[in-house]
Write a protein that holds these residues in place. Structure first.
Motif, PDB file in Angstrom:
ATOM      1  N   ARG A  36       0.814  -1.150  -0.252  1.00 28.48           N
ATOM      2  CA  ARG A  36      -0.130   0.056  -0.120  1.00 28.48           C
ATOM      3  C   ARG A  36       0.824   1.291  -0.044  1.00 28.48           C
ATOM      4  NH1 ARG A  36      -4.532   1.127   4.723  1.00 28.48           N
ATOM      5  NH2 ARG A  36      -5.308   3.248   3.758  1.00 28.48           N
ATOM      6  N   PHE A  37       1.938   1.177   0.600  1.00 28.42           N
ATOM      7  CA  PHE A  37       2.745   2.384   0.836  1.00 28.42           C
ATOM      8  C   PHE A  37       4.094   2.320   0.371  1.00 28.42           C
ATOM      9  CE2 PHE A  37       0.221   1.919   4.702  1.00 28.42           C
ATOM     10  CZ  PHE A  37      -0.637   3.112   4.456  1.00 28.42           C
ATOM     11  N   LEU A  38       4.532   1.102  -0.477  1.00 28.23           N
ATOM     12  CA  LEU A  38       5.894   0.969  -0.887  1.00 28.23           C
ATOM     13  C   LEU A  38       5.953  -0.091  -1.816  1.00 28.23           C
ATOM     14  CD1 LEU A  38       6.967  -1.376   1.157  1.00 28.23           C
ATOM     15  CD2 LEU A  38       7.458   0.513   2.751  1.00 28.23           C
ATOM     16  N   LYS A  70      13.107   8.093   3.850  1.00 28.98           N
ATOM     17  CA  LYS A  70      14.122   7.209   3.926  1.00 28.98           C
ATOM     18  C   LYS A  70      14.343   6.835   5.395  1.00 28.98           C
ATOM     19  CE  LYS A  70      16.765   9.618   1.102  1.00 28.98           C
ATOM     20  NZ  LYS A  70      17.778   9.993   0.279  1.00 28.98           N
ATOM     21  N   ARG A  71      14.275   7.963   6.126  1.00 25.93           N
ATOM     22  CA  ARG A  71      14.607   7.886   7.641  1.00 25.93           C
ATOM     23  C   ARG A  71      13.445   6.706   8.344  1.00 25.93           C
ATOM     24  NH1 ARG A  71      15.023  13.230   7.807  1.00 25.93           N
ATOM     25  NH2 ARG A  71      12.917  13.495   8.579  1.00 25.93           N
ATOM     26  N   LEU A  72      12.235   6.977   7.927  1.00 26.92           N
ATOM     27  CA  LEU A  72      11.027   6.025   8.130  1.00 26.92           C
ATOM     28  C   LEU A  72      11.478   4.466   7.939  1.00 26.92           C
ATOM     29  CD1 LEU A  72       7.950   8.005   7.621  1.00 26.92           C
ATOM     30  CD2 LEU A  72       8.705   7.221   9.786  1.00 26.92           C
ATOM     31  N   ILE A  73      11.533   4.433   6.695  1.00 31.69           N
ATOM     32  CA  ILE A  73      11.826   2.933   5.973  1.00 31.69           C
ATOM     33  C   ILE A  73      13.380   2.515   6.896  1.00 31.69           C
ATOM     34  CG2 ILE A  73      12.682   1.707   4.076  1.00 31.69           C
ATOM     35  CD1 ILE A  73      10.869   3.650   2.469  1.00 31.69           C
ATOM     36  N   ARG A  74      14.189   3.098   7.017  1.00 29.63           N
ATOM     37  CA  ARG A  74      15.449   2.540   7.613  1.00 29.63           C
ATOM     38  C   ARG A  74      15.020   2.200   9.088  1.00 29.63           C
ATOM     39  NH1 ARG A  74      18.486   6.802   5.205  1.00 29.63           N
ATOM     40  NH2 ARG A  74      18.291   7.966   6.871  1.00 29.63           N
ATOM     41  N   GLU A  75      14.431   2.998   9.764  1.00 27.42           N
ATOM     42  CA  GLU A  75      13.984   2.670  11.258  1.00 27.42           C
ATOM     43  C   GLU A  75      13.220   1.364  11.241  1.00 27.42           C
ATOM     44  OE1 GLU A  75      13.901   3.101  15.422  1.00 27.42           O
ATOM     45  OE2 GLU A  75      15.348   3.772  13.771  1.00 27.42           O
ATOM     46  N   ILE A  76      12.304   1.186  10.406  1.00 26.91           N
ATOM     47  CA  ILE A  76      11.406   0.001  10.167  1.00 26.91           C
ATOM     48  C   ILE A  76      12.435  -1.084   9.976  1.00 26.91           C
ATOM     49  CG2 ILE A  76       9.529  -1.278   9.011  1.00 26.91           C
ATOM     50  CD1 ILE A  76       8.321   1.672   8.718  1.00 26.91           C
ATOM     51  N   PHE A  77      13.218  -1.244   9.050  1.00 24.55           N
ATOM     52  CA  PHE A  77      14.103  -2.144   8.641  1.00 24.55           C
ATOM     53  C   PHE A  77      15.152  -2.435   9.999  1.00 24.55           C
ATOM     54  CE2 PHE A  77      18.256  -3.703   7.081  1.00 24.55           C
ATOM     55  CZ  PHE A  77      17.898  -4.692   6.191  1.00 24.55           C
ATOM     56  N   ASP A 101       0.986  10.011   4.628  1.00 27.39           N
ATOM     57  CA  ASP A 101      -0.516  10.146   5.417  1.00 27.39           C
ATOM     58  C   ASP A 101      -0.398   8.723   6.454  1.00 27.39           C
ATOM     59  OD1 ASP A 101      -0.837  12.329   4.006  1.00 27.39           O
ATOM     60  OD2 ASP A 101      -1.506  11.115   2.169  1.00 27.39           O
ATOM     61  N   ALA A 102       0.632   7.966   6.301  1.00 30.62           N
ATOM     62  CA  ALA A 102       0.283   6.670   7.042  1.00 30.62           C
ATOM     63  C   ALA A 102       0.700   6.688   8.482  1.00 30.62           C
ATOM     64  CB  ALA A 102       0.850   5.392   6.217  1.00 30.62           C
ATOM     65  N   THR A 103       0.293   5.929   9.296  1.00 36.58           N
ATOM     66  CA  THR A 103       0.848   5.835  10.802  1.00 36.58           C
ATOM     67  C   THR A 103       2.145   4.969  10.727  1.00 36.58           C
ATOM     68  OG1 THR A 103      -0.441   4.118  11.668  1.00 36.58           O
ATOM     69  CG2 THR A 103      -1.475   6.217  11.723  1.00 36.58           C
ATOM     70  N   TYR A 104       2.923   5.257  11.851  1.00 34.38           N
ATOM     71  CA  TYR A 104       4.287   4.359  11.879  1.00 34.38           C
ATOM     72  C   TYR A 104       3.852   2.896  11.838  1.00 34.38           C
ATOM     73  CZ  TYR A 104       8.711   2.864  13.276  1.00 34.38           C
ATOM     74  OH  TYR A 104       9.963   1.999  13.178  1.00 34.38           O
ATOM     75  N   ALA A 105       2.753   2.604  12.888  1.00 33.40           N
ATOM     76  CA  ALA A 105       2.385   1.177  12.764  1.00 33.40           C
ATOM     77  C   ALA A 105       1.922   0.426  11.490  1.00 33.40           C
ATOM     78  CB  ALA A 105       1.176   1.127  14.086  1.00 33.40           C
ATOM     79  N   SER A 106       1.167   1.479  10.746  1.00 34.95           N
ATOM     80  CA  SER A 106       0.659   1.022   9.558  1.00 34.95           C
ATOM     81  C   SER A 106       1.751   0.787   8.778  1.00 34.95           C
ATOM     82  CB  SER A 106      -0.603   1.987   9.044  1.00 34.95           C
ATOM     83  OG  SER A 106      -0.116   2.889   8.798  1.00 34.95           O
TER      84      SER A 106
END
Length: 130
Positions: A36-38, A70-77, A101-106
């Protein structure tokens, strides 16, 4: 200061795709799965360590928005032990505008779901033994 018993949670060089040839190998040989987001491309590597590469084009937005993605994706990984469920995958993520527009959890859930689908599609290392 970090105690010697805890593993490092840094996103070091050994966990990153850095060269164009590494990205190109994943694009050429890897599996593509859209979330949905990537969008994610994943290909097995010989290192036994999952590595991440991010492609954030200018279609995503200005530099501030691209860097945030990029920061969000790196942190999730970084927070995932074995993001795909199996070690040794080179993963290239292409974020979509909807990510902002998404929450971090989603985002975490979407990332995990996409990687599970990618891992299920890709033949395992023991696949050639069948």
């Amino acid at each position: 200061m970090q105690s010697s018993g805890n593993p490092s949670h840094r996103f070091g060089r050994e966990r990153r795709l850095r060269r164009r040839s590494e990205f190109q190998r994943v694009f050429d040989t890897g599996r593509r799965v859209h979330g949905r987001f990537l969008a994610v491309f994943a290909a097995p590597n010989a290192n036994g360590i999952s590595r991440l590469g991010i492609v954030a084009s200018r279609k995503l937005g200005d530099a501030v928005r691209r860097n945030r993605a990029k920061r969000l994706i790196r942190e999730i990984f970084r927070r995932a032990d074995h993001p795909s469920g199996k070690p040794g995958l080179d993963i290239v993520v292409i974020p979509r505008r909807e990510l902002f527009d998404a929450t971090y959890a989603s985002l975490e859930n979407d990332f995990a779901a996409v990687l599970r689908r990618c891992a299920a599609q890709s033949p395992g290392r023991d696949a050639d033994k069948r």
